[in-house]
Design a protein around this motif. Structure first.
Motif, PDB file in Angstrom:
ATOM      1  N   LEU A   3       0.629  -1.238  -0.216  1.00 13.39           N
ATOM      2  CA  LEU A   3      -0.015   0.018   0.109  1.00 13.39           C
ATOM      3  C   LEU A   3       0.664   1.392  -0.064  1.00 13.39           C
ATOM      4  O   LEU A   3       1.817   1.455   0.811  1.00 13.39           O
ATOM      5  N   VAL A   4       0.791   2.127  -0.799  1.00  8.48           N
ATOM      6  CA  VAL A   4       1.365   3.306  -0.918  1.00  8.48           C
ATOM      7  C   VAL A   4       0.478   4.517  -0.904  1.00  8.48           C
ATOM      8  O   VAL A   4      -0.678   4.720  -1.464  1.00  8.48           O
ATOM      9  N   GLU A   5       0.902   5.452   0.263  1.00 11.92           N
ATOM     10  CA  GLU A   5      -0.241   6.599   0.392  1.00 11.92           C
ATOM     11  C   GLU A   5       0.686   7.807  -0.106  1.00 11.92           C
ATOM     12  O   GLU A   5       1.875   7.853  -0.414  1.00 11.92           O
ATOM     13  N   SER A   6      -0.320   8.869  -0.242  1.00 14.46           N
ATOM     14  CA  SER A   6       0.178  10.153  -0.530  1.00 14.46           C
ATOM     15  C   SER A   6      -0.780  11.093  -0.327  1.00 14.46           C
ATOM     16  O   SER A   6      -1.969  11.075   0.105  1.00 14.46           O
ATOM     17  N   TYR A  92      -1.856   9.414   9.646  1.00 16.18           N
ATOM     18  CA  TYR A  92      -3.087   8.714   8.847  1.00 16.18           C
ATOM     19  C   TYR A  92      -2.396   7.580   8.028  1.00 16.18           C
ATOM     20  O   TYR A  92      -1.542   7.550   7.195  1.00 16.18           O
ATOM     21  N   TYR A  93      -3.016   6.142   8.445  1.00 22.50           N
ATOM     22  CA  TYR A  93      -2.713   4.960   7.671  1.00 22.50           C
ATOM     23  C   TYR A  93      -3.637   4.508   6.781  1.00 22.50           C
ATOM     24  O   TYR A  93      -4.932   4.217   7.117  1.00 22.50           O
ATOM     25  N   CYS A  94      -3.450   3.889   5.661  1.00 21.25           N
ATOM     26  CA  CYS A  94      -4.222   3.290   4.868  1.00 21.25           C
ATOM     27  C   CYS A  94      -4.300   2.003   5.183  1.00 21.25           C
ATOM     28  O   CYS A  94      -3.267   1.489   5.670  1.00 21.25           O
ATOM     29  N   ASN A  95      -5.461   1.127   5.206  1.00 23.13           N
ATOM     30  CA  ASN A  95      -5.426  -0.217   5.536  1.00 23.13           C
ATOM     31  C   ASN A  95      -6.429  -0.964   4.346  1.00 23.13           C
ATOM     32  O   ASN A  95      -7.438  -0.283   3.783  1.00 23.13           O
ATOM     33  N   ALA A  96      -5.970  -2.097   4.197  1.00 21.52           N
ATOM     34  CA  ALA A  96      -6.727  -2.834   3.256  1.00 21.52           C
ATOM     35  C   ALA A  96      -6.875  -4.208   3.542  1.00 21.52           C
ATOM     36  O   ALA A  96      -5.795  -4.621   4.099  1.00 21.52           O
ATOM     37  N   VAL A  97      -8.206  -4.640   3.495  1.00 20.92           N
ATOM     38  CA  VAL A  97      -8.399  -6.179   3.802  1.00 20.92           C
ATOM     39  C   VAL A  97      -8.481  -6.898   2.219  1.00 20.92           C
ATOM     40  O   VAL A  97      -9.343  -6.633   1.566  1.00 20.92           O
ATOM     41  N   GLY A 111      -0.293   0.829   5.152  1.00 20.54           N
ATOM     42  CA  GLY A 111       0.723   1.716   4.489  1.00 20.54           C
ATOM     43  C   GLY A 111       1.684   2.210   5.498  1.00 20.54           C
ATOM     44  O   GLY A 111       1.575   1.986   6.705  1.00 20.54           O
ATOM     45  N   GLN A 112       2.538   2.843   4.980  1.00 23.04           N
ATOM     46  CA  GLN A 112       3.643   3.441   5.780  1.00 23.04           C
ATOM     47  C   GLN A 112       3.119   4.625   6.712  1.00 23.04           C
ATOM     48  O   GLN A 112       3.925   5.039   7.625  1.00 23.04           O
ATOM     49  N   GLY A 113       1.990   5.336   6.489  1.00 20.01           N
ATOM     50  CA  GLY A 113       1.583   6.369   7.300  1.00 20.01           C
ATOM     51  C   GLY A 113       1.791   7.698   6.738  1.00 20.01           C
ATOM     52  O   GLY A 113       3.149   7.994   6.020  1.00 20.01           O
ATOM     53  N   THR A 114       1.094   8.637   6.678  1.00 21.99           N
ATOM     54  CA  THR A 114       1.370  10.080   6.088  1.00 21.99           C
ATOM     55  C   THR A 114       1.031  11.183   7.121  1.00 21.99           C
ATOM     56  O   THR A 114      -0.246  10.974   7.930  1.00 21.99           O
ATOM     57  N   GLN A 115       1.658  12.003   7.611  1.00 24.46           N
ATOM     58  CA  GLN A 115       1.441  12.895   8.523  1.00 24.46           C
ATOM     59  C   GLN A 115       0.296  13.943   8.068  1.00 24.46           C
ATOM     60  O   GLN A 115       0.667  14.531   7.103  1.00 24.46           O
ATOM     61  N   VAL A 116      -0.567  14.275   8.812  1.00 25.19           N
ATOM     62  CA  VAL A 116      -1.511  15.477   8.489  1.00 25.19           C
ATOM     63  C   VAL A 116      -1.395  16.284   9.886  1.00 25.19           C
ATOM     64  O   VAL A 116      -1.694  15.815  11.220  1.00 25.19           O
TER      65      VAL A 116
END
Length: 120
Positions: A3-6, A92-97, A111-116
């Motif tokens: 998972l890749v976040e942006s 904030y972390y993306c999660n997928a099942v 995901g690795q997490g992204t700062q908000v």
């Protein structure tokens, strides 16, 4: 599966941000995708989730301000965050099942997490 976040960053109160998450790899099916967040000293909490059938869940404090939608690309999900408040500040972390290819059961991926950060 990866998972890749942006899309994280710094915004003033009342502003907006859009987070995106893309799942890639050997994926047979995705049962749900969503976003969790964790603020310093607090437990990780579910912010929003969208299931394969289109049903959604939201944290009470973000209802009416945040919207989760499937992205235009396959296996992507976006979180549109409006009217942001300082208390929305978190990683904030993306999660997928996901059921991976050639597997029988679903697994949770992160995901690795992204700062908000919401600050004047």
């Amino acid at each position: 599966v990866q998972l890749v976040e942006s899309g994280g960053g710094l915004v003033q109160p009342g502003g907006s941000l859009r987070l995106s998450c893309a799942a890639s790899g050997s994926i047979f099916s995705i049962n749900a995708m969503g976003w969790y967040r964790q603020a310093p000293g607090k437990e990780r909490e579910l912010v929003a989730r969208i299931r394969s059938g289109g049903g959604t869940n939201y944290l009470d404090s973000v209802k009416g301000r945040f919207t989760i939608v499937r992205g235009n690309a396959k296996n992507t999900v976006d979180l549109q965050m409006n009217s942001l408040k300082p208390e929305d500040t978190a990683v904030y972390y993306c999660n997928a099942v996901i059921i991976p290819t050639a597997k029988l059961f679903e697994y949770h991926y992160w995901g690795q997490g992204t700062q908000v950060t919401v600050s004047p």
